[in-house]
Structures are given as C-alpha cells and as structure tokens.
Design an enzyme around this catalytic site. Sequence first.
Site, mmCIF file in Angstrom:
data_model
loop_
_atom_site.group_PDB
_atom_site.id
_atom_site.type_symbol
_atom_site.label_atom_id
_atom_site.label_comp_id
_atom_site.label_asym_id
_atom_site.label_seq_id
_atom_site.Cartn_x
_atom_site.Cartn_y
_atom_site.Cartn_z
ATOM 1 N N LYS A 14 -26.229 -17.538 -13.781
ATOM 2 C CA LYS A 14 -27.190 -16.742 -12.996
ATOM 3 C C LYS A 14 -26.470 -15.632 -12.226
ATOM 4 C CE LYS A 14 -28.766 -20.256 -10.465
ATOM 5 N NZ LYS A 14 -28.240 -21.530 -10.926
ATOM 6 N N ARG A 89 -36.276 -23.091 -5.626
ATOM 7 C CA ARG A 89 -35.627 -24.249 -6.232
ATOM 8 C C ARG A 89 -36.532 -25.481 -6.253
ATOM 9 N NH1 ARG A 89 -29.960 -22.371 -5.482
ATOM 10 N NH2 ARG A 89 -28.614 -23.881 -6.481
ATOM 11 N N ARG A 128 -14.613 -22.758 -12.943
ATOM 12 C CA ARG A 128 -15.057 -21.540 -12.264
ATOM 13 C C ARG A 128 -14.117 -21.147 -11.126
ATOM 14 N NH1 ARG A 128 -21.206 -20.665 -10.663
ATOM 15 N NH2 ARG A 128 -20.988 -22.543 -9.415
ATOM 16 N N ARG A 163 -15.003 -22.828 -5.419
ATOM 17 C CA ARG A 163 -16.021 -23.276 -4.453
ATOM 18 C C ARG A 163 -15.847 -24.758 -4.156
ATOM 19 N NH1 ARG A 163 -21.817 -20.986 -6.483
ATOM 20 N NH2 ARG A 163 -22.402 -23.089 -5.858
ATOM 21 N N ARG A 174 -26.156 -31.764 -8.014
ATOM 22 C CA ARG A 174 -26.878 -30.489 -8.134
ATOM 23 C C ARG A 174 -27.669 -30.434 -9.438
ATOM 24 N NH1 ARG A 174 -21.723 -27.169 -7.667
ATOM 25 N NH2 ARG A 174 -22.905 -25.263 -7.983
#
Length: 219
Positions: A14, A89, A128, A163, A174
């Site tokens: 995203k 969400r 990531r 992160r 999540r």
Amino acid sequence: MKNIIFIAPPAAGKGTQSAIIEKKYNLPHISTGDILRDEAKKDSELGRYIREVLDSGSLVKDEITYELLYNRLSLDDCKNGYVLDGFPRNIEQAYKYDEILSNLNQELGYVIRLDIDEETLEKRITGRRICEECGTVYNINSDNEKPKVESICDKCGHRLYQRNDDNITSFKHRYDLYMEKTKPLLDYYAKKGILYVINGNDSVESVAKEIDKVLKEGM
Ligand code: AMP
C-alpha cells in the site's frame, strides 16, 4: 482527480504504491500509520499510548485516529484528491469516513484492493527496511528490492531502519485483525461499485501499471 483508498493486508505494498501515485499524479499520500508513528515519537501521554499500541500490532482507538485524520484531510493540499493508505480498517471507520467525506465535501473515489498470499507477506514483513529520511521502502529478502549498499538508502544515502512492528508475532496479529475486521469492508465498497481488485503478488512495476490502468479508465 478522485480520492484513492487502498485496502490490503500489512506489507501488501500500500505504502509503496501510494508513493508512486503521489509522484505520478501529484496527490498527497496520507498514511494513518505514518501519522500515528509521528505522534508516537512525542514525549506525551498520547505519544506513549500510541507507541504501545503500534508495537503490539493492535489498532489505535478510533476517536484518536479520526481526529488526526480529519485534521490532515482538512488541509488545502487534499482539495484536489489524495491517496489514503491504512484507513478505514473496520466497518465503524468506514461509516465514519463517509461522514468525514460529507463534512469536507469530498468524494469517495476509488477503492483498490491488493490481493496477496500470506507467505509473500511474511517475507516482506521480515525483510522490510525503510529510509529514515525519505521513507523509501526496500526489501532485503528480494534481489530487485534490496538497497545497493546494506542499510543505506540508494536515493538519499541516509540509514535504513526496521519498524518495531515488522516482526512475525506482530505480523500475525495484524494479519488476523485484517482478516477479521478490514476484509469485510471489501463487500461494503463492492456494493458501491467502486472496488478495483489488483494482484499484489507481482513486481512493484507491474502492480503500478495495473493501478495506472484503473485510474486512467476512471478519470
Ligand atoms: P500501517 O502503517 O498501515 O501498517 O499501520 C501501522 C499501525 O498503525 C497499525 O498496526 C495500527 O496500530 C496503527 N493504525 C494505522 N491505521 C490505523 C487505523 N485506521 N485505525 C487504528 N489504528 C491504525
């Protein structure tokens, strides 16, 4: 140009695709995750609360998210459209978003769903890395997406960070939250006739091309 919302699981791309659209169509990229991460840096009660929630992978309380988002969407640069990543969400947030749009006299626009396998997401989450300065996203688990020099941004030379919530435990939480609370929103938007489905397993460039087709057709 209309507004664009992305609905997809964590690490589906995203943020990366929003950044591409931001540049190409000159639209601001608004990420509730980024807004909350900025807020979490502050040494305040609110900052500490948000930091704790972000690290656990749960959702920040709706009222807090609404206020921060409303303030951002009210700014002048959103008048001609924006890309929204990370909101809504859950169904309550979707209803609230309809209310925010009506208050701000804005249109819903496009809802883009990125479909992607859970296995690919796990690889993306653990690999990531993000530039602390310009926000460019890399993936050390992919030959095409890793930085040329380890831990350094190709674009601006600043350091990359990981992160706090990009670990398997937080990811599972999540992902489950996405399946339980966010995925049902797809029906809500499909019924409005504005949902576009894109295969998010492909390369960044192919996904961007598919999104481009949707945006060009709908303009
Ligand atoms: P993201 O950058 O979209 O992966 O979001 C990172 C984290 O920010 C999420 O795991 C949540 O803790 C929080 N967050 C982002 N968007 C929302 C939202 N719409 N409502 C509540 N919490 C959110």
